[in-house]
Design a protein around this motif. Structure first.
Motif, PDB file in Angstrom:
ATOM      1  N   ARG B 140       0.813  -1.222   0.000  1.00 57.69           N
ATOM      2  CA  ARG B 140       0.000   0.000   0.000  1.00 57.69           C
ATOM      3  C   ARG B 140       0.851   1.279   0.000  1.00 57.69           C
ATOM      4  NH1 ARG B 140      -1.879   3.984  -0.705  1.00 57.69           N
ATOM      5  NH2 ARG B 140      -3.935   4.861  -0.240  1.00 57.69           N
ATOM      6  N   SER B 141       1.968   1.260   0.696  1.00 59.19           N
ATOM      7  CA  SER B 141       2.780   2.483   0.774  1.00 59.19           C
ATOM      8  C   SER B 141       3.342   2.879  -0.584  1.00 59.19           C
ATOM      9  CB  SER B 141       3.918   2.292   1.776  1.00 59.19           C
ATOM     10  OG  SER B 141       4.754   1.225   1.352  1.00 59.19           O
ATOM     11  N   ASP B 142       3.342   1.953  -1.543  1.00 63.27           N
ATOM     12  CA  ASP B 142       3.872   2.253  -2.872  1.00 63.27           C
ATOM     13  C   ASP B 142       2.770   2.442  -3.914  1.00 63.27           C
ATOM     14  OD1 ASP B 142       6.426   2.280  -2.016  1.00 63.27           O
ATOM     15  OD2 ASP B 142       7.024   0.383  -2.935  1.00 63.27           O
ATOM     16  N   TRP B 143       1.538   2.520  -3.490  1.00 61.69           N
ATOM     17  CA  TRP B 143       0.466   2.791  -4.452  1.00 61.69           C
ATOM     18  C   TRP B 143       0.579   4.251  -4.879  1.00 61.69           C
ATOM     19  CZ3 TRP B 143      -4.741   0.226  -2.568  1.00 61.69           C
ATOM     20  CH2 TRP B 143      -4.528  -1.148  -2.371  1.00 61.69           C
ATOM     21  N   PHE B 144       0.555   4.470  -6.182  1.00 60.00           N
ATOM     22  CA  PHE B 144       0.786   5.798  -6.733  1.00 60.00           C
ATOM     23  C   PHE B 144      -0.324   6.079  -7.742  1.00 60.00           C
ATOM     24  CE2 PHE B 144       2.883   9.004  -9.338  1.00 60.00           C
ATOM     25  CZ  PHE B 144       3.503   9.785  -8.378  1.00 60.00           C
ATOM     26  N   PRO B 145      -0.931   7.278  -7.721  1.00 59.30           N
ATOM     27  CA  PRO B 145      -2.085   7.532  -8.591  1.00 59.30           C
ATOM     28  C   PRO B 145      -1.707   7.706 -10.056  1.00 59.30           C
ATOM     29  CG  PRO B 145      -1.517   9.507  -7.363  1.00 59.30           C
ATOM     30  CD  PRO B 145      -0.632   8.413  -6.836  1.00 59.30           C
ATOM     31  N   GLY B 146      -2.610   7.318 -10.942  1.00 57.51           N
ATOM     32  CA  GLY B 146      -2.509   7.685 -12.346  1.00 57.51           C
ATOM     33  C   GLY B 146      -3.099   9.065 -12.540  1.00 57.51           C
ATOM     34  N   ALA B 147      -3.220   9.471 -13.814  1.00 52.58           N
ATOM     35  CA  ALA B 147      -3.724  10.823 -14.103  1.00 52.58           C
ATOM     36  C   ALA B 147      -5.162  11.000 -13.630  1.00 52.58           C
ATOM     37  CB  ALA B 147      -3.618  11.101 -15.598  1.00 52.58           C
ATOM     38  N   GLY B 148      -5.909   9.906 -13.562  1.00 45.98           N
ATOM     39  CA  GLY B 148      -7.301   9.995 -13.115  1.00 45.98           C
ATOM     40  C   GLY B 148      -7.455   9.868 -11.614  1.00 45.98           C
ATOM     41  N   GLY B 149      -6.340   9.786 -10.903  1.00 48.27           N
ATOM     42  CA  GLY B 149      -6.411   9.624  -9.464  1.00 48.27           C
ATOM     43  C   GLY B 149      -6.040   8.212  -9.059  1.00 48.27           C
TER      44      GLY B 149
END
Lengths: 91, 374
Positions: B140-149
């Motif tokens: 979870r700590s490495d989840w990163f959003p795309g352009a849509g969030g």
């Protein structure tokens, strides 16, 4: 003391279809507590999960932003108004 | 038998509905419902009710789930809707997806949200609970959003096994559970990581949309940020299926085929709408071309030139394309410039539905037959 509350039309379904109504409270702090006890969905739309006021929401007490008040223990007097607004942004 | 066909069209400015019969030639629009609210998700609740769920959100006022029990005439908010616990530090920004649970669990609904997470209701939408096993995944700590969030936009349920589900999160990747959501594992082998700048190799995969084969639940198809992929082993591994599509993963000039939605008919025909590139995100040369890959075929083909006489420099978002369950099936999509199109001949010929709307966020079919269609 009754306090007049005004909310944006988009949030009227959080307050039984009303955009203008009154609540009775002795202080501003009590007024806010009663407002969200009576209409809990209103709180969902004004504050996020961390209980921070959403970035584009303003709550005014007699024309002054509640967020800028030093304290909320302010007596409510006849004619006082609590107004919820969307902060002007974009456009 | 009477058939009632409705399309639920979510826009940045409310929900619109379109109604037709089995012929799907004449459409009657209705709306806006919930004007001013973004409608990222919509669900017509089965064939026996007039209940609609929508995920609404607003730049100032945040998200909630609203429900209508009379086909959209009146709406109420779900008081105990999806909401992260205060101590989580997460904030709910949008409800990207609302889907029914497995048929053996008729009271169950799932919601996928931004900030990425999965919520479940076991009482037909009255109360919702976070599936915390996913949100607390070790990556979870490495989840990163795309352009849509940072959005959980896809929820798939195995048709024969309600304990197996897949979810897709941008720009994180695919997760699968085999124990009804108690544990989750990443399923991104074969996909190329996108440059998210985080070190964890299990995540960082920008799945745009994913569908399940109607007859073979080990087979999934995906429109990815960098290409179109298939899995034949329940998402354990992925391989590209791009023959016939514009773009070229070898050529640095064109890049891998880029787009957002992918849909599949009950007969196994697949459709998508390729875009120029990740940089431009509009139709190549302004031609609104739908590509199809018929069941049994090993190539994509440009099956439908939707507006041959006019340019359309637009996009079609990941949930703005769908296929209905009728025979022959209908294919539908809405554009970012607010037009809705329909094909009932396998994507070859297209009709424009009446009206022009705000940016179209989702298009969902709702079919009712028999007594409830009258």
């Amino acid at each position: 003391m009754p306090l007049e509350v005004r909310i944006p039309p988009m949030l009227r379904d959080c307050a039984s279809g009303q955009t203008r109504f009154s609540i009775t409270a002795g202080t501003l702090e009590e007024a806010l507590r009663r407002l969200f006890e009576t209409y809990p969905l209103l709180q969902v739309h004004l504050y996020d999960e961390t209980q921070r006021l959403r970035q584009h929401v303003l709550i005014f007490f007699n024309g002054e932003s509640v967020a800028r008040l030093d304290h909320l223990d302010i007596p409510v007097r006849t004619g006082d108004q609590l107004t919820i607004l969307q902060a002007v942004s974009g456009g | 038998m009477t058939t009632r066909v409705r399309l639920l069209v979510g826009t940045t400015k409310g929900l619109f509905t379109f109604e037709s019969d089995a012929a799907r030639r004449e459409w009657r629009p209705s709306g806006p419902h919930l004007g001013g609210w973004e409608v990222y998700s919509a669900l017509g609740d089965g064939s026996q009710s007039e209940r609609i769920f929508v995920g609404t959100s607003h730049m100032a006022y945040g998200p909630s789930i609203r429900v209508s029990d009379n086909g959209g005439q009146n709406w109420t908010q779900i008081a105990e809707g999806p909401r992260y616990p205060e101590e989580s530090g997460f904030a709910l920004n949008r409800v990207w997806q609302i889907v029914s649970g497995h048929p053996s669990e008729p009271d169950t609904l799932y919601a996928g949200v931004d900030e990425a997470g999965l919520f479940v209701s076991r009482d037909k939408g009255a109360t919702w609970t976070e599936v915390a096993s996913l949100t607390s995944h070790p990556t979870r700590s490495d989840w990163f959003p795309g352009a849509g969030g940072l959005c959980l936009h896809t929820i798939l349920i195995h048709p024969d096994n309600p304990r197996r589900m897949w979810v897709g999160i941008s720009a994180v990747g695919v997760f699968r559970t085999d124990d009804g959501g108690e544990t989750w594992r990443t399923c991104n082998e074969g996909l190329a990581r996108v440059p998210v700048g985080t070190p964890h190799p299990e995540v960082g995969y920008c799945v745009h949309k994913m569908v399940l084969h109607p007859d073979d639940p080990d087979t999934l198809y995906m429109q990815y940020h960098q290409g179109v992929f298939q899995s034949n082993d329940g998402a354990e591994t992925w391989f590209p299926i791009e023959d016939g599509l514009p773009g070229d993963r070898i050529s640095t000039e064109l890049g891998a085929p880029f787009g957002f939605p992918i849909v599949i008919s009950r007969s196994g025909d697949r459709f998508l709408v390729p875009l120029e590139s990740s940089d431009q995100r509009t139709m190549r040369d302004g031609r609104l071309l739908v590509y199809g890959r018929r069941r049994g075929s090993d190539r994509w083909e440009p099956v439908g030139d939707v507006v041959p006489d006019e340019p359309r420099h637009v996009n079609v978002l990941r949930d703005a394309m769908t296929v209905d369950s009728l025979e022959p099936y209908g294919v539908y999509f809405g554009t970012t410039s607010g037009e809705v199109f329909c094909s009932i001949d396998g994507g070859v010929g297209w009709d424009r539905l009446p009206g022009q709307y705000g940016r179209i966020l989702c298009v969902k079919p709702w079919i009712q037959e028999g007594e409830h269609a009258a």
